[in-house]
Design a protein around this motif. Structure first.
Motif, PDB file in Angstrom:
ATOM      1  N   THR A  11       0.561  -1.843   0.047  1.00 49.23           N
ATOM      2  CA  THR A  11       0.059  -0.254   0.218  1.00 49.23           C
ATOM      3  C   THR A  11       0.263   1.383  -0.258  1.00 49.23           C
ATOM      4  OG1 THR A  11      -0.265   0.000   2.272  1.00 49.23           O
ATOM      5  CG2 THR A  11      -1.612  -1.042   1.544  1.00 49.23           C
ATOM      6  N   GLY A  12       2.010   0.996  -0.296  1.00 47.68           N
ATOM      7  CA  GLY A  12       2.851   2.367  -0.120  1.00 47.68           C
ATOM      8  C   GLY A  12       3.963   1.614  -0.031  1.00 47.68           C
ATOM      9  N   PHE A  13       5.367   3.208   0.635  1.00 48.29           N
ATOM     10  CA  PHE A  13       6.342   2.428   0.771  1.00 48.29           C
ATOM     11  C   PHE A  13       7.092   2.760   2.479  1.00 48.29           C
ATOM     12  CE2 PHE A  13       6.822   2.248  -4.020  1.00 48.29           C
ATOM     13  CZ  PHE A  13       7.343   0.868  -3.896  1.00 48.29           C
ATOM     14  N   ILE A  14       7.621   2.514   2.844  1.00 43.49           N
ATOM     15  CA  ILE A  14       9.017   2.576   4.138  1.00 43.49           C
ATOM     16  C   ILE A  14      10.083   2.967   4.081  1.00 43.49           C
ATOM     17  CG2 ILE A  14       8.856   1.946   6.773  1.00 43.49           C
ATOM     18  CD1 ILE A  14       6.228  -0.089   6.158  1.00 43.49           C
ATOM     19  N   VAL A  15      10.378   3.501   4.603  1.00 50.52           N
ATOM     20  CA  VAL A  15      12.084   4.162   4.273  1.00 50.52           C
ATOM     21  C   VAL A  15      12.744   3.910   5.754  1.00 50.52           C
ATOM     22  CG1 VAL A  15      11.776   4.776   1.872  1.00 50.52           C
ATOM     23  CG2 VAL A  15      12.250   6.768   3.556  1.00 50.52           C
ATOM     24  N   ARG A  16      13.743   4.167   5.287  1.00 51.48           N
ATOM     25  CA  ARG A  16      14.483   4.453   6.993  1.00 51.48           C
ATOM     26  C   ARG A  16      14.237   5.808   7.001  1.00 51.48           C
ATOM     27  NH1 ARG A  16      19.012   3.423   5.041  1.00 51.48           N
ATOM     28  NH2 ARG A  16      20.223   5.969   4.659  1.00 51.48           N
ATOM     29  N   PHE A  17      14.494   6.352   9.016  1.00 51.74           N
ATOM     30  CA  PHE A  17      14.269   7.426   9.132  1.00 51.74           C
ATOM     31  C   PHE A  17      15.673   8.511   8.736  1.00 51.74           C
ATOM     32  CE2 PHE A  17      15.279  10.626  12.718  1.00 51.74           C
ATOM     33  CZ  PHE A  17      14.102  11.986  12.036  1.00 51.74           C
ATOM     34  N   LYS A  18      14.738   9.749   7.868  1.00 54.28           N
ATOM     35  CA  LYS A  18      15.878  10.413   7.614  1.00 54.28           C
ATOM     36  C   LYS A  18      16.803  10.503   5.880  1.00 54.28           C
ATOM     37  CE  LYS A  18      15.341  13.967  10.078  1.00 54.28           C
ATOM     38  NZ  LYS A  18      14.893  15.432   9.649  1.00 54.28           N
ATOM     39  N   ALA A  19      16.783   8.981   6.030  1.00 59.58           N
ATOM     40  CA  ALA A  19      17.161   8.769   3.983  1.00 59.58           C
ATOM     41  C   ALA A  19      16.365   9.273   3.060  1.00 59.58           C
ATOM     42  CB  ALA A  19      16.956   7.114   4.365  1.00 59.58           C
ATOM     43  N   ILE A  20      16.048  10.155   3.198  1.00 62.78           N
ATOM     44  CA  ILE A  20      15.270  11.379   1.835  1.00 62.78           C
ATOM     45  C   ILE A  20      15.572  10.900   0.496  1.00 62.78           C
ATOM     46  CG2 ILE A  20      15.289  13.529   1.083  1.00 62.78           C
ATOM     47  CD1 ILE A  20      15.890  14.758   3.592  1.00 62.78           C
ATOM     48  N   ASP A  21      17.196  10.778   0.538  1.00 59.96           N
ATOM     49  CA  ASP A  21      17.086   9.989  -1.354  1.00 59.96           C
ATOM     50  C   ASP A  21      16.067   8.751  -1.753  1.00 59.96           C
ATOM     51  OD1 ASP A  21      18.644   8.604   0.848  1.00 59.96           O
ATOM     52  OD2 ASP A  21      20.157   8.101  -0.695  1.00 59.96           O
ATOM     53  N   GLN A  22      16.250   8.334  -0.256  1.00 61.52           N
ATOM     54  CA  GLN A  22      14.897   6.470  -0.500  1.00 61.52           C
ATOM     55  C   GLN A  22      13.556   7.579  -0.922  1.00 61.52           C
ATOM     56  OE1 GLN A  22      15.444   3.759   3.030  1.00 61.52           O
ATOM     57  NE2 GLN A  22      17.036   3.289   2.535  1.00 61.52           N
ATOM     58  N   LEU A  23      13.360   8.757   0.599  1.00 65.31           N
ATOM     59  CA  LEU A  23      11.744   9.639  -0.179  1.00 65.31           C
ATOM     60  C   LEU A  23      11.342   9.854  -1.616  1.00 65.31           C
ATOM     61  CD1 LEU A  23      11.642  11.769   3.131  1.00 65.31           C
ATOM     62  CD2 LEU A  23      10.406   9.296   2.059  1.00 65.31           C
ATOM     63  N   THR A  24      12.569  10.539  -2.539  1.00 63.46           N
ATOM     64  CA  THR A  24      12.728  10.457  -3.181  1.00 63.46           C
ATOM     65  C   THR A  24      12.787   9.289  -4.355  1.00 63.46           C
ATOM     66  OG1 THR A  24      14.266  12.145  -2.877  1.00 63.46           O
ATOM     67  CG2 THR A  24      14.051  11.470  -4.941  1.00 63.46           C
ATOM     68  N   GLU A  25      13.608   7.785  -4.358  1.00 61.73           N
ATOM     69  CA  GLU A  25      13.259   7.806  -5.029  1.00 61.73           C
ATOM     70  C   GLU A  25      11.703   6.375  -4.970  1.00 61.73           C
ATOM     71  OE1 GLU A  25      15.357   2.635  -5.731  1.00 61.73           O
ATOM     72  OE2 GLU A  25      16.307   4.131  -4.167  1.00 61.73           O
ATOM     73  N   ARG A  26      11.364   6.392  -4.845  1.00 58.50           N
ATOM     74  CA  ARG A  26       9.968   5.899  -3.653  1.00 58.50           C
ATOM     75  C   ARG A  26       9.478   6.609  -4.632  1.00 58.50           C
ATOM     76  NH1 ARG A  26      11.259   0.295  -3.034  1.00 58.50           N
ATOM     77  NH2 ARG A  26      11.951  -0.653  -1.535  1.00 58.50           N
ATOM     78  N   VAL A  27       9.173   7.653  -4.413  1.00 57.33           N
ATOM     79  CA  VAL A  27       8.103   8.477  -4.798  1.00 57.33           C
ATOM     80  C   VAL A  27       7.852   8.819  -6.167  1.00 57.33           C
ATOM     81  CG1 VAL A  27       7.023  10.759  -5.259  1.00 57.33           C
ATOM     82  CG2 VAL A  27       7.565   9.762  -2.620  1.00 57.33           C
ATOM     83  N   SER A  28       9.354   8.715  -6.943  1.00 57.80           N
ATOM     84  CA  SER A  28       9.680   8.097  -8.271  1.00 57.80           C
ATOM     85  C   SER A  28       9.543   6.845  -8.916  1.00 57.80           C
ATOM     86  CB  SER A  28      10.835   9.129  -8.359  1.00 57.80           C
ATOM     87  OG  SER A  28      11.176   8.433  -9.729  1.00 57.80           O
ATOM     88  N   GLN A  29       9.491   6.070  -8.276  1.00 53.62           N
ATOM     89  CA  GLN A  29       8.944   4.687  -8.985  1.00 53.62           C
ATOM     90  C   GLN A  29       7.567   4.753  -8.829  1.00 53.62           C
ATOM     91  OE1 GLN A  29      10.878   1.386  -5.800  1.00 53.62           O
ATOM     92  NE2 GLN A  29       9.986   0.616  -7.044  1.00 53.62           N
ATOM     93  N   ILE A  30       7.027   5.663  -7.534  1.00 54.20           N
ATOM     94  CA  ILE A  30       5.171   5.617  -8.272  1.00 54.20           C
ATOM     95  C   ILE A  30       4.382   6.721  -9.343  1.00 54.20           C
ATOM     96  CG2 ILE A  30       2.868   6.325  -6.970  1.00 54.20           C
ATOM     97  CD1 ILE A  30       4.240   5.529  -4.501  1.00 54.20           C
ATOM     98  N   LEU A  31       5.230   7.382 -10.017  1.00 60.83           N
ATOM     99  CA  LEU A  31       4.950   8.988 -10.668  1.00 60.83           C
ATOM    100  C   LEU A  31       5.160   7.837 -12.610  1.00 60.83           C
ATOM    101  CD1 LEU A  31       6.697  12.015  -8.829  1.00 60.83           C
ATOM    102  CD2 LEU A  31       3.973  11.338  -8.978  1.00 60.83           C
ATOM    103  N   ASP A  32       6.373   7.273 -11.617  1.00 66.88           N
ATOM    104  CA  ASP A  32       6.914   6.631 -13.251  1.00 66.88           C
ATOM    105  C   ASP A  32       6.471   5.777 -13.863  1.00 66.88           C
ATOM    106  OD1 ASP A  32       8.651   8.932 -13.250  1.00 66.88           O
ATOM    107  OD2 ASP A  32      10.877   8.095 -12.746  1.00 66.88           O
ATOM    108  N   GLU A  33       5.205   5.207 -12.634  1.00 66.11           N
ATOM    109  CA  GLU A  33       4.434   3.454 -12.989  1.00 66.11           C
ATOM    110  C   GLU A  33       6.146   2.519 -13.155  1.00 66.11           C
ATOM    111  OE1 GLU A  33       2.385   4.364 -16.183  1.00 66.11           O
ATOM    112  OE2 GLU A  33       0.765   5.949 -14.633  1.00 66.11           O
TER     113      GLU A  33
END
Length: 276
Positions: free
Chosen positions: A209-231
């Motif tokens: 139902t989404g993605f959980i990333v390590r606390f303060k791993a902002i690069d992982q936030l970017t990567e996971r959001v990008s995965q959803i946006l890029d389908e």
């Protein structure tokens, strides 16, 4: 700002002094998450008197709506994608982290917007420092004024329409007692990307139902959001899983759980419910 910080710090110190005596005056407790249970149990040393019942989502209001409402409200073209943040624009809620994470994607994608929905001033609602001034400076510095949009809090019906028009909800909170916005979004078919903090791992099923990333791993936030946006994930599958998951937290389910607790207490029984 310094006086506000002093007030917040002083209030927190007083709250800590009152916390244990106040909490210890009750015999039974209902908390919304395992995370909150753990904090409370450490203060009380009476885990057998604590029941875990998650907060409920009104699935008669929060359900998938027709897309387009939020884009129309913001005068955005229909082919825009939206990343949403819903809640107080405070440091603790991760509002600034959300912006920093999405900024590289905003630079790469002209037809992408980050929409903040919530009050910019947080002193009266949480005592947490507002991230709004820092967000404004960041937006101006990197020339993101046309893609970062702010909305005041919405009523539930409009919020459901807004969730339904988002590709993803971002909630990189440092501490969350439950994370209701995540379930509201899920009920509308919208996945979330969150930090592994507080109760958030309890309300997001990682990679489902989404993605959980390590606390303060902002690069992982970017990567996971990008995965959803890029389908790069199956959009229909994840949206269906979101709705199915959120339905487990309907008010009917919560009502049944609360009634079971009352029946146990009336009957003189004590039991511990660790699962939502």
């Amino acid at each position: 700002q310094s006086s506000n910080a002093y007030f917040s710090s002083g209030f927190a110190n007083v709250a800590r002094l009152l916390e244990s005596p106040l909490l210890g005056s009750f015999r039974n407790y209902i908390v919304p998450s395992v995370s909150t249970y753990s904090k409370l149990a450490s203060l009380l040393h009476k885990p057998s008197s604590i029941w875990i019942i998650p907060n409920g989502v009104d699935t008669t209001v929060f359900y998938p709506r027709e897309k387009g409402w939020l884009k129309a409200k913001l005068s955005l073209p229909t082919n825009f994608q939206i990343v949403g943040f819903v809640g107080r624009l405070s440091v603790g809620k991760g509002a600034l982290d959300a912006l920093v994470a999405v900024a590289p994607l905003l630079k790469r994608k002209e037809k992408l917007a980050l929409v903040f929905v919530g009050p910019p001033s947080t002193g009266k609602t949480s005592g947490q420092a507002s991230a709004f001034p820092h967000i404004l400076k960041f937006v101006k510095r990197f020339d993101l004024e046309k893609q970062v949009i702010f909305l005041p809090p919405l009523n539930d019906s409009d919020l459901a329409k807004a969730y339904s028009d988002m590709e993803v909800l971002l909630l990189p909170s440092s501490s969350e007692g439950f994370g209701l916005t995540v379930l509201e979004a899920a009920a509308c078919g919208t996945p979330s990307v969150v930090y592994h903090t507080g109760s958030l791992p309890e309300v997001v099923k990682n990679e489902t139902t989404g993605f959980i990333v390590r606390f303060k791993a902002i690069d992982q936030l970017t990567e996971r959001v990008s995965q959803i946006l890029d389908e790069k994930v199956d959009a229909d599958k994840i949206r269906g899983a979101c709705v199915e998951w959120a339905n487990r937290f309907s008010w009917n389910a919560v009502y049944s759980s609360v009634m079971r607790v009352y029946e146990c207490l009336v009957g003189g029984q004590v039991e511990l419910a660790m699962e939502p």
